[in-house]
Design a protein around this motif. Structure first.
Motif, PDB file in Angstrom:
ATOM      1  N   TRP A 122       0.869  -1.338  -0.147  1.00  0.00           N
ATOM      2  CA  TRP A 122      -0.192   0.369   0.280  1.00  0.00           C
ATOM      3  C   TRP A 122       0.706   1.146  -0.222  1.00  0.00           C
ATOM      4  N   ASP A 123       0.661   2.066  -0.729  1.00  0.00           N
ATOM      5  CA  ASP A 123       1.246   4.018  -0.926  1.00  0.00           C
ATOM      6  C   ASP A 123       0.396   4.668  -1.458  1.00  0.00           C
ATOM      7  N   PRO A 124      -0.133   5.405  -0.148  1.00  0.00           N
ATOM      8  CA  PRO A 124      -0.969   5.919  -0.494  1.00  0.00           C
ATOM      9  C   PRO A 124      -0.422   7.270  -1.983  1.00  0.00           C
ATOM     10  N   MET A 125       0.770   7.523  -2.470  1.00  0.00           N
ATOM     11  CA  MET A 125       1.368   8.270  -2.480  1.00  0.00           C
ATOM     12  C   MET A 125       0.888   8.407  -4.195  1.00  0.00           C
ATOM     13  N   ILE A 126       1.064   6.969  -4.686  1.00  0.00           N
ATOM     14  CA  ILE A 126       0.563   6.134  -5.778  1.00  0.00           C
ATOM     15  C   ILE A 126      -0.494   6.868  -6.316  1.00  0.00           C
ATOM     16  N   MET A 127      -1.671   6.688  -5.251  1.00  0.00           N
ATOM     17  CA  MET A 127      -3.091   7.025  -5.994  1.00  0.00           C
ATOM     18  C   MET A 127      -3.287   8.347  -5.461  1.00  0.00           C
ATOM     19  N   VAL A 128      -2.702   9.241  -5.008  1.00  0.00           N
ATOM     20  CA  VAL A 128      -2.316  10.605  -5.281  1.00  0.00           C
ATOM     21  C   VAL A 128      -2.309  10.513  -6.849  1.00  0.00           C
ATOM     22  N   GLU A 129      -1.122  10.610  -7.139  1.00  0.00           N
ATOM     23  CA  GLU A 129      -1.003  10.230  -8.234  1.00  0.00           C
ATOM     24  C   GLU A 129      -1.374   9.860  -9.621  1.00  0.00           C
ATOM     25  N   LEU A 130      -2.394   8.564  -8.769  1.00  0.00           N
ATOM     26  CA  LEU A 130      -3.047   8.406 -10.267  1.00  0.00           C
ATOM     27  C   LEU A 130      -4.068   9.524 -10.069  1.00  0.00           C
ATOM     28  N   PHE A 131      -4.688  10.101  -9.724  1.00  0.00           N
ATOM     29  CA  PHE A 131      -5.732  10.467  -9.917  1.00  0.00           C
ATOM     30  C   PHE A 131      -6.062  11.965 -10.216  1.00  0.00           C
ATOM     31  N   ALA A 132      -4.852  12.535  -9.564  1.00  0.00           N
ATOM     32  CA  ALA A 132      -4.239  13.495  -9.899  1.00  0.00           C
ATOM     33  C   ALA A 132      -3.863  13.466 -11.705  1.00  0.00           C
ATOM     34  N   ARG A 133      -3.233  12.801 -12.205  1.00  0.00           N
ATOM     35  CA  ARG A 133      -3.628  12.348 -14.022  1.00  0.00           C
ATOM     36  C   ARG A 133      -4.799  12.250 -14.373  1.00  0.00           C
ATOM     37  N   LEU A 134      -5.523  10.755 -13.696  1.00  0.00           N
ATOM     38  CA  LEU A 134      -6.923  11.610 -14.144  1.00  0.00           C
ATOM     39  C   LEU A 134      -7.458  12.756 -14.176  1.00  0.00           C
ATOM     40  N   MET A 135      -7.870  13.402 -13.288  1.00  0.00           N
ATOM     41  CA  MET A 135      -8.442  14.767 -13.424  1.00  0.00           C
ATOM     42  C   MET A 135      -7.544  15.338 -14.536  1.00  0.00           C
ATOM     43  N   ALA A 136      -6.701  15.328 -14.724  1.00  0.00           N
ATOM     44  CA  ALA A 136      -5.961  16.789 -16.148  1.00  0.00           C
ATOM     45  C   ALA A 136      -6.446  15.614 -17.031  1.00  0.00           C
ATOM     46  N   ILE A 137      -6.807  14.690 -17.017  1.00  0.00           N
ATOM     47  CA  ILE A 137      -7.060  14.415 -19.150  1.00  0.00           C
ATOM     48  C   ILE A 137      -8.676  15.537 -19.131  1.00  0.00           C
ATOM     49  N   PRO A 138      -8.526  16.000 -20.173  1.00  0.00           N
ATOM     50  CA  PRO A 138      -9.715  16.515 -20.385  1.00  0.00           C
ATOM     51  C   PRO A 138     -11.310  16.545 -20.317  1.00  0.00           C
ATOM     52  N   LEU A 164      -8.167   3.826 -16.923  1.00  0.00           N
ATOM     53  CA  LEU A 164      -7.515   4.607 -17.241  1.00  0.00           C
ATOM     54  C   LEU A 164      -6.347   5.682 -16.549  1.00  0.00           C
ATOM     55  N   GLY A 165      -6.140   4.964 -15.604  1.00  0.00           N
ATOM     56  CA  GLY A 165      -4.191   4.816 -14.512  1.00  0.00           C
ATOM     57  C   GLY A 165      -3.467   4.328 -15.478  1.00  0.00           C
ATOM     58  N   ASN A 166      -3.628   3.919 -16.305  1.00  0.00           N
ATOM     59  CA  ASN A 166      -2.311   2.569 -16.430  1.00  0.00           C
ATOM     60  C   ASN A 166      -1.589   3.121 -16.804  1.00  0.00           C
ATOM     61  N   GLU A 167      -1.125   3.912 -16.889  1.00  0.00           N
ATOM     62  CA  GLU A 167       0.443   4.158 -16.893  1.00  0.00           C
ATOM     63  C   GLU A 167       1.300   5.043 -15.785  1.00  0.00           C
ATOM     64  N   VAL A 168      -0.131   5.489 -14.697  1.00  0.00           N
ATOM     65  CA  VAL A 168       0.747   4.963 -13.438  1.00  0.00           C
ATOM     66  C   VAL A 168       1.274   4.091 -12.864  1.00  0.00           C
ATOM     67  N   ILE A 169      -0.055   2.550 -13.337  1.00  0.00           N
ATOM     68  CA  ILE A 169       0.308   1.620 -12.757  1.00  0.00           C
ATOM     69  C   ILE A 169       1.997   0.949 -12.336  1.00  0.00           C
ATOM     70  N   THR A 170       1.732   0.955 -14.542  1.00  0.00           N
ATOM     71  CA  THR A 170       3.154   0.904 -15.364  1.00  0.00           C
ATOM     72  C   THR A 170       4.445   1.351 -14.799  1.00  0.00           C
ATOM     73  N   GLU A 171       3.757   2.742 -14.206  1.00  0.00           N
ATOM     74  CA  GLU A 171       5.496   3.809 -14.465  1.00  0.00           C
ATOM     75  C   GLU A 171       6.170   2.920 -12.828  1.00  0.00           C
ATOM     76  N   ASN A 172       4.727   2.707 -11.628  1.00  0.00           N
ATOM     77  CA  ASN A 172       5.171   1.948 -10.504  1.00  0.00           C
ATOM     78  C   ASN A 172       5.501   0.729 -10.559  1.00  0.00           C
ATOM     79  N   ASN A 173       5.816   0.190 -11.800  1.00  0.00           N
ATOM     80  CA  ASN A 173       6.310  -1.216 -11.560  1.00  0.00           C
ATOM     81  C   ASN A 173       4.952  -1.921 -11.172  1.00  0.00           C
TER      82      ASN A 173
END
Length: 296
Positions: A30-46, A141-150
Motif C-alpha cells: 500500500w502506497d497512498p502517493m501512488i493513488m494520489v498521483e493516479l487520481f491527479a493524472r485522471l483529473m488532468a485528462i480533459p 485510465l490510470g494504466n500509465e501510473v500503474i506501469t510507471e510504478n512497476n
C-alpha cells in the motif's frame, strides 16, 4: 436542509507487484502517493475524454478529487442516456413530450473516500457504479501510473463482516460452493482452474461464468470450505461467492454480498435528492475515524 439515508460500502485497495526478492512472485503493498498521483493524472485528462461508456447507454467519469492530509476524497458523476420517454404528471396523469435529447441523461453523484494510512475505502452505494466498475475505471485510465510504478494491477477488495465466516462455521454440512468469475485480466499467481475458466470465457465471448463445487462437506471438513472461500475471495475477477448448506435439517444460503461491511448514514441532499458534497465528506470522515486499521 433535507436528508436521506445512503449506504456506504467498505473496501480495501491493494497494489499488486512482482517481488524480485521472492522470485518475482505476486506481492501486495500500500502506497497512498501512488493513488494520489493516479487520481491527479485522471483529473488532468480533459473532462470530455475522462468518461467510460457502457453499451452506449450509461457513462461515468471522475468529476472531483481532493488530496487531504489523512485521506483522499472524490466524486464520480454518471448518467443513463439513449432513450426519451414521454413525461407524465403525478397528479393529473397528463403526458407531454420529453424535451431531453437522446444523448442526454440525468446526473447522479457517487462519492468515495480512501484513508491514506492503510487504503481503507468507502464507496457510496450505486446500482451501476459498482466496486468492479470503480476498479476498472482507475485501472484502465490510470494504466500509465500503474506501469510507471512497476505495479501489475490495482485491486479493490470487498471487506466482509466476521459474520460471513461465522455463518459458514455454523453450518453442519455444505453441499455447494459457487464462485462467479468475471472476464478480467489475470494475475500471475491465479490458479489453473481460474485461468482455464477465463480461457473458456474468451472462447464463448461471455462476460462471466459460475464455478460450482458440488461436494458433501460435513462438520469435520468445514475448515477446508472456509480456506477455499478465503482463497477465492482474494483472487482478481471473483465477484460473487455463495455457500449452500444446512444447519441441522434446515437449508441455508450464505451470500458474501449480503455480508459486506456497510454503513447506512443520513446525508444532506439537494432538491433532486443528490447527496451534498460537504455533508458526505463529513460523514465518511466520521466513519473512517471509528474504523480500526485494516493492515497490521
Amino acid at each position: 436542509m433535507a436528508t436521506r439515508k445512503r449506504n456506504f460500502y467498505a473496501f480495501q485497495i491493494d497494489l499488486h507487484y512482482l517481488d524480485p526478492n521472492q522470485h518475482s512472485t505476486n506481492a501486495v503493498k500500500w502506497d497512498p502517493m501512488i493513488m494520489v498521483e493516479l487520481f491527479a493524472r485522471l483529473m488532468a485528462i480533459p473532462e470530455s475524454q475522462r468518461g467510460q461508456k457502457y453499451k452506449d447507454s450509461w457513462l461515468m467519469y471522475l468529476s472531483r478529487f481532493s488530496n487531504e492530509e489523512h485521506y483522499l476524497f472524490g466524486k464520480f458523476l454518471s448518467a443513463e442516456y439513449g432513450t426519451v420517454g414521454e413525461l407524465i404528471h403525478a397528479d393529473t396523469h397528463v403526458t407531454r413530450p420529453n424535451p431531453k435529447a437522446t444523448r442526454e441523461g440525468e446526473l447522479e453523484a457517487t462519492y468515495f473516500y480512501i484513508r491514506k494510512a492503510d487504503g481503507f475505502t468507502l464507496l457510496q452505494g450505486s446500482q451501476r457504479l459498482t466496486r468492479a466498475r470503480f476498479e476498472e475505471y482507475i485501472e484502465k485510465l490510470g494504466n500509465e501510473v500503474i506501469t510507471e510504478n512497476n505495479l501489475t494491477y490495482i485491486q479493490v477488495c470487498t471487506l466482509v463482516g466476521t459474520e460471513f465466516f461465522d455463518n459458514i462455521r455454523e453450518l453442519t454440512s455444505v453441499n455447494k460452493l459457487m464462485f462467479e468469475v468475471t472476464k478480467a485480466e489475470l494475475a500471475a499467481d491465479e490458479s489453473q482452474t481460474t485461468r482455464a475458466l477465463q480461457n473458456d470465457i474468451e472462447e464463448i465471448s461471455a462476460t462471466d461464468v459460475k464455478l460450482e463445487f458440488v461436494a458433501k462437506y460435513q462438520r469435520s471438513g468445514m475448515n477446508s470450505v472456509i480456506d477455499l472461500v478465503r482463497r477465492y475471495k482474494q483472487q482478481k475477477g471473483v465477484t460473487k461467492i455463495v455457500v449452500k448448506g444446512k444447519v441441522g435439517n434446515a437449508e441455508k444460503i450464505i451470500n458474501m454480498e449480503e455480508s459486506q461491511e456497510k454503513y447506512a448514514r443520513k446525508v444532506e441532499v439537494d432538491t433532486n435528492n443528490q447527496p451534498m458534497l460537504t455533508s458526505v465528506e463529513n460523514v465518511l470522515i466520521q466513519i473512517a475515524s471509528n474504523r480500526r486499521s485494516i493492515r497490521g
